[in-house]
Design a protein around this motif. Structure first.
Motif, PDB file in Angstrom:
ATOM      1  N   ARG A  61     -11.541  21.443   8.633  1.00 51.20           N
ATOM      2  CA  ARG A  61     -12.037  20.062   8.563  1.00 51.20           C
ATOM      3  C   ARG A  61     -12.154  19.593   7.117  1.00 51.20           C
ATOM      4  NH1 ARG A  61     -16.559  21.926  12.276  1.00 51.20           N
ATOM      5  NH2 ARG A  61     -15.556  22.111  14.283  1.00 51.20           N
ATOM      6  N   ASN A  68      -7.325  11.270  12.649  1.00 56.27           N
ATOM      7  CA  ASN A  68      -8.412  11.249  11.673  1.00 56.27           C
ATOM      8  C   ASN A  68      -7.906  10.891  10.278  1.00 56.27           C
ATOM      9  OD1 ASN A  68     -11.283  12.030  12.500  1.00 56.27           O
ATOM     10  ND2 ASN A  68     -10.075  13.520  13.660  1.00 56.27           N
ATOM     11  N   LEU A  79      -7.857   7.099   9.723  1.00 53.86           N
ATOM     12  CA  LEU A  79      -9.065   6.285   9.879  1.00 53.86           C
ATOM     13  C   LEU A  79      -9.278   5.435   8.627  1.00 53.86           C
ATOM     14  CD1 LEU A  79     -11.582   8.864  11.420  1.00 53.86           C
ATOM     15  CD2 LEU A  79     -10.507   6.930  12.571  1.00 53.86           C
ATOM     16  N   THR A 101      -7.494  18.714  17.602  1.00 51.40           N
ATOM     17  CA  THR A 101      -8.574  17.758  17.391  1.00 51.40           C
ATOM     18  C   THR A 101      -9.531  18.311  16.349  1.00 51.40           C
ATOM     19  OG1 THR A 101      -9.971  18.709  19.129  1.00 51.40           O
ATOM     20  CG2 THR A 101      -8.419  16.970  19.782  1.00 51.40           C
ATOM     21  N   ALA A 102     -10.349  17.425  15.770  1.00 55.84           N
ATOM     22  CA  ALA A 102     -11.293  17.857  14.742  1.00 55.84           C
ATOM     23  C   ALA A 102     -12.276  18.888  15.283  1.00 55.84           C
ATOM     24  CB  ALA A 102     -12.043  16.647  14.179  1.00 55.84           C
ATOM     25  N   GLU A 133     -10.234  16.355   5.395  1.00 53.38           N
ATOM     26  CA  GLU A 133     -10.849  15.271   4.633  1.00 53.38           C
ATOM     27  C   GLU A 133     -10.202  15.133   3.254  1.00 53.38           C
ATOM     28  OE1 GLU A 133     -14.188  13.396   5.077  1.00 53.38           O
ATOM     29  OE2 GLU A 133     -15.386  14.874   6.172  1.00 53.38           O
ATOM     30  N   ARG A 186      -7.070  13.229   3.688  1.00 52.75           N
ATOM     31  CA  ARG A 186      -7.314  11.806   3.932  1.00 52.75           C
ATOM     32  C   ARG A 186      -7.583  11.062   2.627  1.00 52.75           C
ATOM     33  NH1 ARG A 186     -11.767  10.236   8.306  1.00 52.75           N
ATOM     34  NH2 ARG A 186     -13.202  10.789   6.636  1.00 52.75           N
ATOM     35  N   LEU A 226     -15.682  13.035  10.571  1.00 50.87           N
ATOM     36  CA  LEU A 226     -14.478  13.000  11.383  1.00 50.87           C
ATOM     37  C   LEU A 226     -14.859  12.675  12.817  1.00 50.87           C
ATOM     38  CD1 LEU A 226     -12.898  16.319  10.034  1.00 50.87           C
ATOM     39  CD2 LEU A 226     -12.175  14.003   9.411  1.00 50.87           C
ATOM     40  N   ILE A 227     -13.902  12.153  13.574  1.00 49.89           N
ATOM     41  CA  ILE A 227     -14.131  11.892  14.995  1.00 49.89           C
ATOM     42  C   ILE A 227     -13.679  13.124  15.768  1.00 49.89           C
ATOM     43  CG2 ILE A 227     -13.519  10.446  16.970  1.00 49.89           C
ATOM     44  CD1 ILE A 227     -13.262   8.107  15.069  1.00 49.89           C
TER      45      ILE A 227
END
Length: 498
Positions: free
Chosen positions: A148, A98, A101, A139-140, A152, A155, A89-90
């Motif tokens: 996190r 994220n 992405l 944010t991540a 993912e 995603r 992740l960013i």
């Protein structure tokens, strides 16, 4: 017809065969468990299937057609996705950013502006469908490790995923989040998605897998159907020996021994640890157990001088101490085995020797130059003691398997001749045999009248290893339980305040 089939896959690094003559298949809607000791070739296999490495030999077929996977982009086009141990992740991007992405962004006409509302609506719909509670505005880097992982997973679900590779997915998840993951796996397989599940947690492998594939020394060692698999059989495949099982951990009643560490009413500046007190006697392993977010890692960091303390005090070997930095902790005989070995325990672009001797360079120096022969001799001695598998002490630590990296972390700690070990998830994502080696090492330290503070999210490990267990809830120790008498139900009832 198999979704994925590999035949006689081969991969060499120099003269070393990381994989040799690997053949296996995975069908749509199937969960295949992949197990093996650290260094058995699991990560290399994953990297070949996802296009990170190019094989030196063999054939890969997708839906019966031979394919060449040159890059992760090629893998994504086929529908192959992976969630690694280390999150990709960013850090500065929000959860929404994220999630998208690698995905096309919904844009207004002529692409002048992104349709953020449409992006958020889709993300919230996926989150609701999966039953995930997650603040996507964060944010991540503001998210916890379990958050996190959930990000993912979301995603992946927003893409056309035909084969999902999960590499130690539950390493940082709570029991509740693990159940969410398992429900998601069941839903995906019902829809025809294949799962390759890589884990050292055998109870998860046995629960989820239709078949279990075992790697040993870069080769296929055997395949077991779910109904015929048990721990003894799997480990015998992994090690090529008849597994006899581990003997029950010896218990130590060290309460009559001198107190090595006493923590009194400790609170941290950030409030993650609050008014916490406990003791560690010489010769015992003390467990700290709690749910994710209870403050376990933060407590160890505060003791080690890596997290600012607001109030309270500590005594080490009967002497009051104000530990304001890790250097002071080392000088007082403490070492910390951190939760994340790659970012906190090792410098990945340095060699084994450089990592091991970095905290003690003065010990190997004359003040003008480093006594290299002495340094190398000591490094070799501790590598042998920890059974580190490497070409030499000059091998880059990033080239080692996860289990051998963890052994280097312990070898580095042992070089400081510590009196007290602070262990945070010390066996996370290591194979069964390495886990047993670490347990034996710590039990030996207890026999040698040293102390161990042991944090683990694996409740069975805490119960098996620890002489006494403190339960941490919302930053405060709320109970103490004798290790030999505690049960998982008892600890969880305390955690949930039932």
């Amino acid at each position: 017809m198999s979704l994925l089939e590999v035949q006689q896959l081969d991969k060499k690094f120099g003269l070393h065969h990381a994989l040799s003559d690997i053949s296996l298949s995975i069908a749509s809607g199937e969960v295949v468990g992949l197990v093996g000791e650290n260094g058995a070739g699991k990560s290399t296999f994953i990297k070949i299937i996802t296009g990170v490495y190019t094989p030196d030999g063999g054939r890969i077929a997708w839906n019966g057609q031979a394919v060449t996977i040159h890059s992760p982009r090629d893998a994504h086009r086929l529908g192959i996705h992976v969630i690694h141990q280390e999150r990709h992740l960013i850090p500065s991007f929000s959860g929404y950013e994220n999630l998208y992405l690698g995905l096309p962004l919904p844009q207004l006409k002529f692409g002048l502006r992104v349709k953020w509302n449409q992006m958020k609506e889709r993300a919230e719909a996926v989150k609701k469908e999966l039953g995930i509670e997650l603040d996507l505005t964060k944010t991540a880097e503001e998210m916890s490790p379990p958050e996190r992982t959930m990000l993912e997973l979301m995603r992946v679900m927003m893409q056309d995923c035909k084969l999902l590779i999960l590499d130690e997915p539950t390493a940082s998840l709570t029991d509740q989040e693990t159940e969410v993951l398992f429900r998601l796996i069941e839903r995906m397989t019902d829809q025809g998605t294949a799962i390759l599940y890589v884990s050292h947690r055998m109870e998860e492998i046995f629960r989820l897998s239709d078949r279990i594939i075992v790697f040993r020394n870069g080769k296929w060692a055997g395949t077991l159907q779910r109904e015929e698999a048990d721990l003894k059989k799997v480990i015998s495949y992994m090690t090529d020996t008849d597994y006899q099982g581990t003997t029950a951990q010896e218990r130590t009643n060290a309460l009559h021994e001198p107190v090595l560490l006493e923590v009194r009413n400790l609170s941290t500046v950030d409030g993650t640890v609050r008014d916490t007190s406990f003791r560690v006697h010489r010769g015992e392993i003390v467990g700290i157990f709690g749910l994710a977010g209870a403050g376990r890692t933060e407590l160890l960091e505060a003791i080690y001088g890596a997290r600012p303390i607001q109030s309270g005090d500590m005594a080490v070997a009967g002497k009051a101490q104000c530990i304001a930095s890790p250097q002071q902790a080392l000088e007082n005989g403490m070492v910390l085995i951190p939760e994340d070995r790659r970012s906190e325990g090792l410098i990945m672009n340095l060699t084994i020797r450089e990592n091991m001797t970095l905290p003690r360079l003065k010990h190997f120096s004359t003040g003008v130059y480093v006594r290299q022969r002495f340094e190398k001799s000591e490094v070799r001695r501790f590598m042998d003691h920890m059974n580190v598998k490497a070409t030499s002490s000059e091998q880059n630590v990033s080239e080692l398997s996860g289990g051998n990296q963890q052994k280097v972390v312990f070898a580095k700690a042992m070089m400081n001749n510590p009196e007290l070990f602070l262990c945070d998830e010390a066996t996370q994502a290591v194979d069964v045999m390495t886990r047993e080696e670490i347990h034996r090492l710590l039990r030996q330290q207890a026999r040698d009248k040293r102390g161990v503070v042991y944090v683990s999210s694996d409740i069975h490990e805490v119960l098996d290893l620890c002489d006494r267990i403190y339960v941490l809830r919302e930053g405060t120790i709320v109970a103490e339980v004798p290790g030999g008498e505690a049960t998982s139900e008892q600890l969880l009832q305390i955690c949930y305040n039932r």
